[in-house]
Design an enzyme around this catalytic site. Structure first.
Site, PDB file in Angstrom:
ATOM      1  N   ASP A 320     -16.418   9.050   3.083  1.00  0.00           N
ATOM      2  CA  ASP A 320     -15.714   8.706   4.331  1.00  0.00           C
ATOM      3  C   ASP A 320     -16.291   9.538   5.467  1.00  0.00           C
ATOM      4  O   ASP A 320     -16.417  10.751   5.375  1.00  0.00           O
ATOM      5  CB  ASP A 320     -14.200   8.934   4.228  1.00  0.00           C
ATOM      6  CG  ASP A 320     -13.440   8.047   5.201  1.00  0.00           C
ATOM      7  OD1 ASP A 320     -12.717   7.146   4.750  1.00  0.00           O
ATOM      8  OD2 ASP A 320     -13.626   8.234   6.426  1.00  0.00           O
ATOM      9  N   ASN A 383     -16.058  -0.720   1.299  1.00  0.00           N
ATOM     10  CA  ASN A 383     -14.707  -0.795   1.859  1.00  0.00           C
ATOM     11  C   ASN A 383     -14.621  -0.251   3.279  1.00  0.00           C
ATOM     12  O   ASN A 383     -13.718  -0.615   4.024  1.00  0.00           O
ATOM     13  CB  ASN A 383     -13.774  -0.021   0.910  1.00  0.00           C
ATOM     14  CG  ASN A 383     -12.421   0.247   1.522  1.00  0.00           C
ATOM     15  OD1 ASN A 383     -11.575  -0.631   1.569  1.00  0.00           O
ATOM     16  ND2 ASN A 383     -12.221   1.468   2.029  1.00  0.00           N
ATOM     17  N   SER A 435     -12.055 -10.456   4.853  1.00  0.00           N
ATOM     18  CA  SER A 435     -10.752 -10.459   5.513  1.00  0.00           C
ATOM     19  C   SER A 435     -10.333 -11.901   5.778  1.00  0.00           C
ATOM     20  O   SER A 435     -11.193 -12.777   5.984  1.00  0.00           O
ATOM     21  CB  SER A 435     -10.867  -9.705   6.834  1.00  0.00           C
ATOM     22  OG  SER A 435      -9.795 -10.054   7.673  1.00  0.00           O
ATOM     23  N   TYR A 448     -15.525  -9.018  14.049  1.00  0.00           N
ATOM     24  CA  TYR A 448     -15.016  -8.665  12.719  1.00  0.00           C
ATOM     25  C   TYR A 448     -15.091  -9.875  11.782  1.00  0.00           C
ATOM     26  O   TYR A 448     -15.539  -9.774  10.627  1.00  0.00           O
ATOM     27  CB  TYR A 448     -13.569  -8.191  12.904  1.00  0.00           C
ATOM     28  CG  TYR A 448     -12.861  -7.704  11.675  1.00  0.00           C
ATOM     29  CD1 TYR A 448     -13.237  -6.524  11.037  1.00  0.00           C
ATOM     30  CD2 TYR A 448     -11.765  -8.401  11.175  1.00  0.00           C
ATOM     31  CE1 TYR A 448     -12.553  -6.070   9.919  1.00  0.00           C
ATOM     32  CE2 TYR A 448     -11.070  -7.956  10.065  1.00  0.00           C
ATOM     33  CZ  TYR A 448     -11.472  -6.788   9.437  1.00  0.00           C
ATOM     34  OH  TYR A 448     -10.790  -6.338   8.335  1.00  0.00           O
ATOM     35  N   LYS A 452     -17.250 -10.121   8.413  1.00  0.00           N
ATOM     36  CA  LYS A 452     -16.551 -10.289   7.135  1.00  0.00           C
ATOM     37  C   LYS A 452     -17.018 -11.546   6.401  1.00  0.00           C
ATOM     38  O   LYS A 452     -17.032 -11.573   5.169  1.00  0.00           O
ATOM     39  CB  LYS A 452     -15.038 -10.351   7.375  1.00  0.00           C
ATOM     40  CG  LYS A 452     -14.434  -8.993   7.755  1.00  0.00           C
ATOM     41  CD  LYS A 452     -14.746  -7.933   6.709  1.00  0.00           C
ATOM     42  CE  LYS A 452     -13.854  -6.726   6.741  1.00  0.00           C
ATOM     43  NZ  LYS A 452     -14.352  -5.650   5.854  1.00  0.00           N
ATOM     44  N   ALA A 481      -0.896  -2.274   4.638  1.00  0.00           N
ATOM     45  CA  ALA A 481      -0.555  -1.411   5.761  1.00  0.00           C
ATOM     46  C   ALA A 481      -1.524  -0.237   5.767  1.00  0.00           C
ATOM     47  O   ALA A 481      -1.690   0.448   4.765  1.00  0.00           O
ATOM     48  CB  ALA A 481       0.873  -0.902   5.587  1.00  0.00           C
ATOM     49  N   SER A 482      -2.208  -0.047   6.887  1.00  0.00           N
ATOM     50  CA  SER A 482      -3.162   1.059   6.987  1.00  0.00           C
ATOM     51  C   SER A 482      -3.382   1.341   8.466  1.00  0.00           C
ATOM     52  O   SER A 482      -2.793   0.678   9.322  1.00  0.00           O
ATOM     53  CB  SER A 482      -4.491   0.666   6.336  1.00  0.00           C
ATOM     54  OG  SER A 482      -5.158  -0.250   7.183  1.00  0.00           O
ATOM     55  N   ARG A 483      -4.272   2.272   8.735  1.00  0.00           N
ATOM     56  CA  ARG A 483      -4.567   2.584  10.135  1.00  0.00           C
ATOM     57  C   ARG A 483      -5.073   1.336  10.871  1.00  0.00           C
ATOM     58  O   ARG A 483      -4.796   1.138  12.045  1.00  0.00           O
ATOM     59  CB  ARG A 483      -5.622   3.699  10.163  1.00  0.00           C
ATOM     60  CG  ARG A 483      -5.951   4.184  11.530  1.00  0.00           C
ATOM     61  CD  ARG A 483      -6.888   5.351  11.489  1.00  0.00           C
ATOM     62  NE  ARG A 483      -8.223   4.976  11.017  1.00  0.00           N
ATOM     63  CZ  ARG A 483      -9.292   5.748  11.123  1.00  0.00           C
ATOM     64  NH1 ARG A 483      -9.190   6.951  11.669  1.00  0.00           N
ATOM     65  NH2 ARG A 483     -10.457   5.363  10.683  1.00  0.00           N
TER      66      ARG A 483
HETATM   67  P1  NAI Z   1      -8.589   2.398   7.063  1.00  0.00           P
HETATM   68  O1  NAI Z   1      -8.931   2.589   8.478  1.00  0.00           O
HETATM   69  O2  NAI Z   1      -7.376   3.030   6.528  1.00  0.00           O
HETATM   70  O3  NAI Z   1      -9.808   2.812   6.154  1.00  0.00           O
HETATM   71  C1  NAI Z   1     -11.130   2.596   6.511  1.00  0.00           C
HETATM   72  C2  NAI Z   1     -11.896   3.863   6.244  1.00  0.00           C
HETATM   73  O4  NAI Z   1     -13.276   3.626   6.500  1.00  0.00           O
HETATM   74  C3  NAI Z   1     -11.490   4.992   7.176  1.00  0.00           C
HETATM   75  O5  NAI Z   1     -11.058   6.110   6.422  1.00  0.00           O
HETATM   76  C4  NAI Z   1     -12.731   5.292   7.964  1.00  0.00           C
HETATM   77  O6  NAI Z   1     -12.905   6.673   8.276  1.00  0.00           O
HETATM   78  C5  NAI Z   1     -13.817   4.800   7.063  1.00  0.00           C
HETATM   79  N1  NAI Z   1     -15.038   4.484   7.818  1.00  0.00           N
HETATM   80  C6  NAI Z   1     -15.123   3.785   8.972  1.00  0.00           C
HETATM   81  N2  NAI Z   1     -16.406   3.726   9.367  1.00  0.00           N
HETATM   82  C7  NAI Z   1     -17.140   4.357   8.440  1.00  0.00           C
HETATM   83  C8  NAI Z   1     -18.519   4.598   8.296  1.00  0.00           C
HETATM   84  N3  NAI Z   1     -19.386   4.168   9.215  1.00  0.00           N
HETATM   85  N4  NAI Z   1     -18.951   5.263   7.205  1.00  0.00           N
HETATM   86  C9  NAI Z   1     -18.080   5.707   6.270  1.00  0.00           C
HETATM   87  N5  NAI Z   1     -16.746   5.518   6.376  1.00  0.00           N
HETATM   88  C10 NAI Z   1     -16.275   4.854   7.449  1.00  0.00           C
HETATM   89  O7  NAI Z   1      -8.506   0.814   6.840  1.00  0.00           O
HETATM   90  P2  NAI Z   1      -8.143  -0.076   5.582  1.00  0.00           P
HETATM   91  O8  NAI Z   1      -7.130  -1.043   6.010  1.00  0.00           O
HETATM   92  O9  NAI Z   1      -7.922   0.718   4.400  1.00  0.00           O
HETATM   93  O10 NAI Z   1      -9.493  -0.927   5.451  1.00  0.00           O
HETATM   94  C11 NAI Z   1     -10.336  -0.891   4.340  1.00  0.00           C
HETATM   95  C12 NAI Z   1     -11.165  -2.155   4.360  1.00  0.00           C
HETATM   96  O11 NAI Z   1     -10.322  -3.281   4.171  1.00  0.00           O
HETATM   97  C13 NAI Z   1     -11.906  -2.423   5.652  1.00  0.00           C
HETATM   98  O12 NAI Z   1     -13.172  -2.956   5.374  1.00  0.00           O
HETATM   99  C14 NAI Z   1     -11.071  -3.463   6.321  1.00  0.00           C
HETATM  100  O13 NAI Z   1     -11.805  -4.253   7.231  1.00  0.00           O
HETATM  101  C15 NAI Z   1     -10.593  -4.247   5.149  1.00  0.00           C
HETATM  102  N6  NAI Z   1      -9.410  -5.045   5.406  1.00  0.00           N
HETATM  103  C16 NAI Z   1      -8.200  -4.466   5.533  1.00  0.00           C
HETATM  104  C17 NAI Z   1      -7.088  -5.245   5.740  1.00  0.00           C
HETATM  105  C18 NAI Z   1      -5.745  -4.659   5.807  1.00  0.00           C
HETATM  106  O14 NAI Z   1      -4.773  -5.433   5.833  1.00  0.00           O
HETATM  107  N7  NAI Z   1      -5.612  -3.350   5.813  1.00  0.00           N
HETATM  108  C19 NAI Z   1      -7.188  -6.698   5.898  1.00  0.00           C
HETATM  109  C20 NAI Z   1      -8.502  -7.223   5.664  1.00  0.00           C
HETATM  110  C21 NAI Z   1      -9.557  -6.401   5.450  1.00  0.00           C
END
Ligand code: NAI
Length: 702
Positions: A320, A383, A435, A448, A452, A481-483
């Site tokens: 991360d 991810n 997504s 996005y 995706k 639910a996430s950031r």
């Molecule tokens: P999140 O923001 O909690 O986690 C994403 C993580 O990726 C963060 O910790 C961030 O620091 C890290 N990150 C971002 N850019 C980076 C980089 N260049 N190199 C290394 N790490 C990096 O978000 P979440 O929701 O957990 O998302 C995870 C994945 O799921 C993402 O790809 C998101 O697009 C996808 N997603 C999430 C959905 C949701 O409902 N939460 C819906 C559809 C897709």
């Protein structure tokens, strides 16, 4: 005849086989069971001898041998391994799928080994057993391939713990063959002599069944359901009626080694035997000995995947960057460090990495970090993610670029070096994160959504490129639910959408047990379903060679858009092949409900005898020769009110009609009047032109 290297990795099956209790009993009798083991022979409380499994998938042996192009004159069953995931039921419908895993070259003198593996499940999906067959091709060695070096099974120096004597009857193969292997060598004295034997020999698998009974009787008496693994190498032929001894050594809890010898001369007929027994473990998904790499695992979904993988035995590289939600800022090591601490506190193994997935160097360093820490990469979850939402018209190039860089390019950057490691070791599990925004569209997320959906395309190709190497690539579309979702998800939905509800699906896609590749799954709130690109059956809108009009598209839009009976294509070739097949068939009915006619020249000549109007042929004797450029020659002979249409050139035609295939089809489909074709030079007629004018009357083709 060379071995077919292209067969390696190609799916064999699915093959289905129904069996009843009678088949299980017939097998038991074939391998020597009787009144002393009534449980195997009486339908009341019937128990199945587990080695029956191999008799049930005997066709797989032949399919694998045929696919490998092995010289059938030199085929022998070399080795057999059966691993049981559930006890064998007394009846069922089995579905077996498998593949050739590899070919090995023992040298021109010694031959080749073809290793084929299959999984067999009941029709309801319950996995029953995995079989690994090694087929020995005596006549196929020396093709320049790699050799296989497998350490022999170690037998203790001590006396065996059990010696089980048995006397297969002189007629044993006659009974055993009724379970499927009807090869002449085991029944036909003439054939046996031609193959260098004094008489028909025992089936190696029949002796194997005797050995399996002996192992059960010695180690798990009366409980065949406790057999977990049975492996061996067939080493010598045995004549029916010759007594055998199965010698068994216990080596550890639930483990034994064994061999079966000819009791008359002491020669080993089955060697390298291994046997494992005990309660078949529940179908638990474990990642012991696996190395997992999760990008963006410092928070949200990635953190949950990393924790759960580690809890189930994986060593995890927690990557991360620790940046902000939109990817700006310098990043921080603390999110990855915190997750590593959590994993270690729970007794797991993990290492943190803070590289940026969006650069090629970052991707390489992330994979290198896993190699440095754990020596491998078996599992990769792409991810990491950021968001920069804006309506399309306001989307600055930087917002477009940044989002594509992290999601799509990021997956390329990390996957390529990881894929190289997986290809080398012949195993890999890759999960892409798409997504619903990409799959279905979402206002304000053009960057996005594009990224995706790009990941789906990347998966579609990698599933093909990875297939041969045991690399499975799938995609998850999470809801959690996430950031990333904190400002779009209502609080009551957020409370029910913990990332933990997504991770079961992602963990399964990372597991050894995962059978699928190239699939997309929605996952969230405990709900899962598959999403796919479905292609409707479609419709050909014009005869072959004709360009349909835009108006015909407009008029047929409903039929073109209909997804009823649609397909999910495994690859481009399958889709193109369907298009070609559709275009070869006569076109379906036109918008007005009229026939659109012939789609090929040969179809016209096929239809001619049926379209012949005998009444119009009174007194006509003629041979019409057709020379159709691009399609071939046909002639049509009319004599005494009959019509014969044949391919080729006639010796003495009345007239010869020459045309290009496309013009001919237009003419026959009523789109080019014959007279116009003739006057425009598209139709050339040599010989008796008058007779050619009868054609229109003689045939009612449309
Ligand atoms: P999140 O923001 O909690 O986690 C994403 C993580 O990726 C963060 O910790 C961030 O620091 C890290 N990150 C971002 N850019 C980076 C980089 N260049 N190199 C290394 N790490 C990096 O978000 P979440 O929701 O957990 O998302 C995870 C994945 O799921 C993402 O790809 C998101 O697009 C996808 N997603 C999430 C959905 C949701 O409902 N939460 C819906 C559809 C897709």
């Amino acid at each position: 005849m060379a071995l077919n290297m292209d067969a390696i990795g190609k799916p064999i099956g699915p093959m289905t086989r129904d069996y009843t209790w009678k088949d299980a009993v017939l097998y038991a009798l074939g391998v020597g069971a009787g009144f002393s083991e009534l449980d195997y022979c009486y339908e009341k409380d019937l128990k199945v001898i587990p080695s029956f499994a191999i008799a049930l998938i005997f066709d797989f042996f032949f399919q694998a041998a045929t696919a490998s192009n092995i010289n059938l004159a030199g085929v022998l069953h070399g080795e057999q391994e059966l691993t049981f995931h559930n006890p064998m039921p007394t009846e069922g419908k089995l579905i077996t799928t498998g593949k050739i895993v590899d070919h090995y070259d023992k040298g021109a003198e010694k031959g080749a080994l073809i290793v084929a593996q299959s999984d067999t499940a009941l029709a309801d999906g319950q996995k029953l057993f995995t079989s690994t067959i090694t087929i020995f091709g005596r006549l196929d060695g020396g093709f320049g391939g790699k050799d296989r070096h497998q350490p022999p099974v170690k037998f203790p120096d001590s006396e065996p713990d059990f010696v089980v004597e048995a006397s297969p009857s002189p007629n044993q193969p006659l009974l055993y063959r009724l379970s499927g292997d009807i090869f002449h060598l085991h029944v036909d004295p003439e054939f046996a002599r031609m193959s260098g034997f004094d008489m028909p020999i025992m089936h190696g698998l029949c002796t194997h069944g005797f050995a399996c009974r002996a192992l059960i009787a010695s180690l798990v008496p009366g409980r065949p359901e406790l057999v977990r693994r049975l492996a061996c190498r067939f080493s010598k032929a045995l004549y029916p009626g010759v007594p055998i001894k199965t010698m068994i050594w216990k080596t550890a809890a639930g483990k034994a080694v064994w061999r079966t010898v000819n009791a008359e001369n002491g020669q080993t007929v089955i060697d390298n035997g291994e046997f494992e027994y005990g309660d078949i473990p529940k179908n638990e998904i474990r990642f012991d000995d696996r190395v997992a790499l999760v990008t963006g695992a410092g928070a949200g979904l990635g953190r949950t995947y990393a924790l759960e993988l580690a809890r189930r035995g994986a060593r995890v590289l927690v990557n991360d960057l620790g940046g902000s939600r939109d990817g700006t800022g310098d990043g921080s090591s603390s999110p990855a460090d915190r997750v590593v601490e959590e994993i270690r506190a729970a007794g797991g193994e993990a290492v943190a990495n803070y590289d940026d997935v969006s650069t090629v160097d970052g991707g390489a360093s992330i994979v290198q970090a896993a190699l440095d820490a754990f020596g491998s990469v078996d599992i990769l979850i792409n991810n990491a993610g950021i968001l920069r939402d804006k309506s399309f018209i306001k989307m600055a190039p930087e917002a477009w670029r940044a989002v594509l860089d992290v999601h799509l390019k990021g997956a390329y950057n990390v996957t390529q070096p990881a894929f190289a490691v997986m290809k080398e070791k012949g195993y890999g599990r890759i999960v892409m994160t798409t997504s619903a925004a990409g799959l279905y569209g979402n206002f304000g997320q053009a960057n996005y959504a594009a990224a995706k959906m790009g990941l789906v395309g990347l998966m579609n190709t990698l599933k093909l490129e990875g297939e041969k190497y045991g690399i499975k690539v799938n995609t998850v579309a999470p809801i959690a639910a996430s950031r990333l979702t904190e400002d779009v998800m209502p609080p009551e939905l957020a409370a029910r959408s913990k990332p933990e509800f997504v991770s079961p699906l992602v963990l399964y896609l990372c597991a050894d047990q995962c059978p699928v590749s190239g699939n997309i799954y929605n996952a969230g709130l405990g709900f899962f379903n598959r999403a796919a690109v479905v292609t409707g059956p479609g419709k050909v809108l014009a005869a072959a060679g004709q360009v349909p009009s835009p108006e015909s598209v407009m008029e047929n839009l409903e039929a073109l858009a209909d997804l009823t009976g649609g397909r999910v294509y495994p690859d481009l070739t399958a889709q193109v092949s369907d298009v070609l097949t559709a275009c070869q068939k006569p076109a379906a009915t036109s918008p007005a409900g009229e026939s659109q006619g012939f789609s090929s020249v040969s179809a016209v000549f096929d239809a001619m005898p049926g379209a012949f109007v005998a009444d119009a042929a009174a007194g006509v004797n003629a041979v019409f020769q057709y020379v159709i450029a691009g399609a071939g020659e046909w002639h049509c002979a009319i004599t005494d009110g009959t019509c014969t249409v044949l391919e080729g050139i006639h010796d003495s035609p009345s007239c010869t009609l020459k045309m290009a295939d496309t013009d001919f089809l237009k003419m026959m489909n009523g789109q080019l009047p014959p007279m116009q074709a003739y006057t425009s030079g598209k139709l050339k007629i040599n010989g008796d032109i008058m007779k050619s004018q009868l054609i229109e009357k003689l045939f009612k083709l449309n």
